[in-house]
Design a protein around this motif. Structure first.
Motif, PDB file in Angstrom:
ATOM      1  N   LYS A 199      56.515 -32.169  55.858  1.00 30.28           N
ATOM      2  CA  LYS A 199      57.495 -31.762  54.842  1.00 30.28           C
ATOM      3  C   LYS A 199      58.657 -31.007  55.483  1.00 30.28           C
ATOM      4  CE  LYS A 199      58.056 -29.101  50.638  1.00 30.28           C
ATOM      5  NZ  LYS A 199      57.412 -28.220  49.656  1.00 30.28           N
TER       6      LYS A 199
ATOM      7  N   SER B  35      58.394 -38.891  45.656  1.00 31.77           N
ATOM      8  CA  SER B  35      57.276 -38.063  45.212  1.00 31.77           C
ATOM      9  C   SER B  35      57.361 -36.698  45.875  1.00 31.77           C
ATOM     10  CB  SER B  35      55.956 -38.729  45.591  1.00 31.77           C
ATOM     11  OG  SER B  35      54.877 -37.877  45.315  1.00 31.77           O
ATOM     12  N   LYS B  36      57.028 -35.666  45.141  1.00 30.07           N
ATOM     13  CA  LYS B  36      57.039 -34.313  45.703  1.00 30.07           C
ATOM     14  C   LYS B  36      55.680 -33.925  46.278  1.00 30.07           C
ATOM     15  CE  LYS B  36      60.779 -32.715  42.859  1.00 30.07           C
ATOM     16  NZ  LYS B  36      61.316 -31.717  41.959  1.00 30.07           N
ATOM     17  N   LYS B  37      54.639 -34.687  45.914  1.00 26.26           N
ATOM     18  CA  LYS B  37      53.303 -34.397  46.404  1.00 26.26           C
ATOM     19  C   LYS B  37      53.119 -34.911  47.823  1.00 26.26           C
ATOM     20  CE  LYS B  37      50.528 -36.460  43.737  1.00 26.26           C
ATOM     21  NZ  LYS B  37      49.450 -36.987  42.920  1.00 26.26           N
TER      22      LYS B  37
ATOM     23  N   PRO C  81      45.636 -31.997  48.721  1.00 29.94           N
ATOM     24  CA  PRO C  81      46.029 -30.917  47.813  1.00 29.94           C
ATOM     25  C   PRO C  81      45.182 -30.982  46.551  1.00 29.94           C
ATOM     26  CG  PRO C  81      47.616 -32.693  47.677  1.00 29.94           C
ATOM     27  CD  PRO C  81      46.622 -33.069  48.746  1.00 29.94           C
TER      28      PRO C  81
ATOM     29  N   GLN D 134      43.914 -31.633  42.996  1.00 26.85           N
ATOM     30  CA  GLN D 134      44.315 -32.729  42.122  1.00 26.85           C
ATOM     31  C   GLN D 134      44.280 -32.307  40.661  1.00 26.85           C
ATOM     32  OE1 GLN D 134      45.262 -35.729  43.617  1.00 26.85           O
ATOM     33  NE2 GLN D 134      45.052 -34.435  45.404  1.00 26.85           N
ATOM     34  N   LYS D 135      45.282 -32.750  39.903  1.00 26.69           N
ATOM     35  CA  LYS D 135      45.304 -32.507  38.467  1.00 26.69           C
ATOM     36  C   LYS D 135      44.655 -33.697  37.779  1.00 26.69           C
ATOM     37  CE  LYS D 135      49.364 -29.656  38.752  1.00 26.69           C
ATOM     38  NZ  LYS D 135      50.751 -29.472  38.459  1.00 26.69           N
TER      39      LYS D 135
END
Length: 128
Positions: free
Chosen positions: A76, A88-90, A103, A105-106
């Protein structure tokens, strides 16, 4: 017993989209961690990310979660994104261990990728 205590890296597919599958693989195989991508990534990106992962696996004593965190931060910071994930920001790198997912997860946000559509390429490493 073949994977117990080892690190599994799925280096060229989007198997990281299916977190539940990765959790099952970690639990059944007793592998220490699984690294994967949550989208299809280009070879050049895999080469850069892979170099960073291998460097940290062999030259540090960091746990897999920290390796994933530092590799994602390095990519990043350097502005390195695969073409398929540039909007995508992820992070596209996913690390699953018996202690959790990086990371985090939602629920309800990931599209599950059926295993039948994925060619699984992996490499195994015994970490100290």
């Amino acid at each position: 017993d073949g994977l117990e205590g080892k690190i599994t890296i799925f280096s060229s597919c989007e198997v990281g989209r299916d977190i539940e599958l990765l959790k099952k693989l970690v639990n059944k195989s007793k592998t220490r961690a699984i690294f994967a991508y949550n989208l299809e990534v280009e070879d050049w990106y895999i080469n850069i990310a892979g170099f960073l992962i291998y460097d940290r696996l062999f030259n540090t004593t960091w746990p897999p979660r920290k390796i994933a965190e530092k590799v994602a931060l390095t990519l990043k910071t350097a502005g390195i994104r695969p073409e398929s994930g540039k909007h995508s920001k992820k992070p596209v790198l996913v690390c699953v261990t018996k202690h959790g997912v990086f990371p985090p997860q939602k629920k309800g946000r990931l599209k599950i990728c059926p295993i039948s559509k994925i060619t699984l390429y992996f490499q195994l490493f015994q970490c100290p």
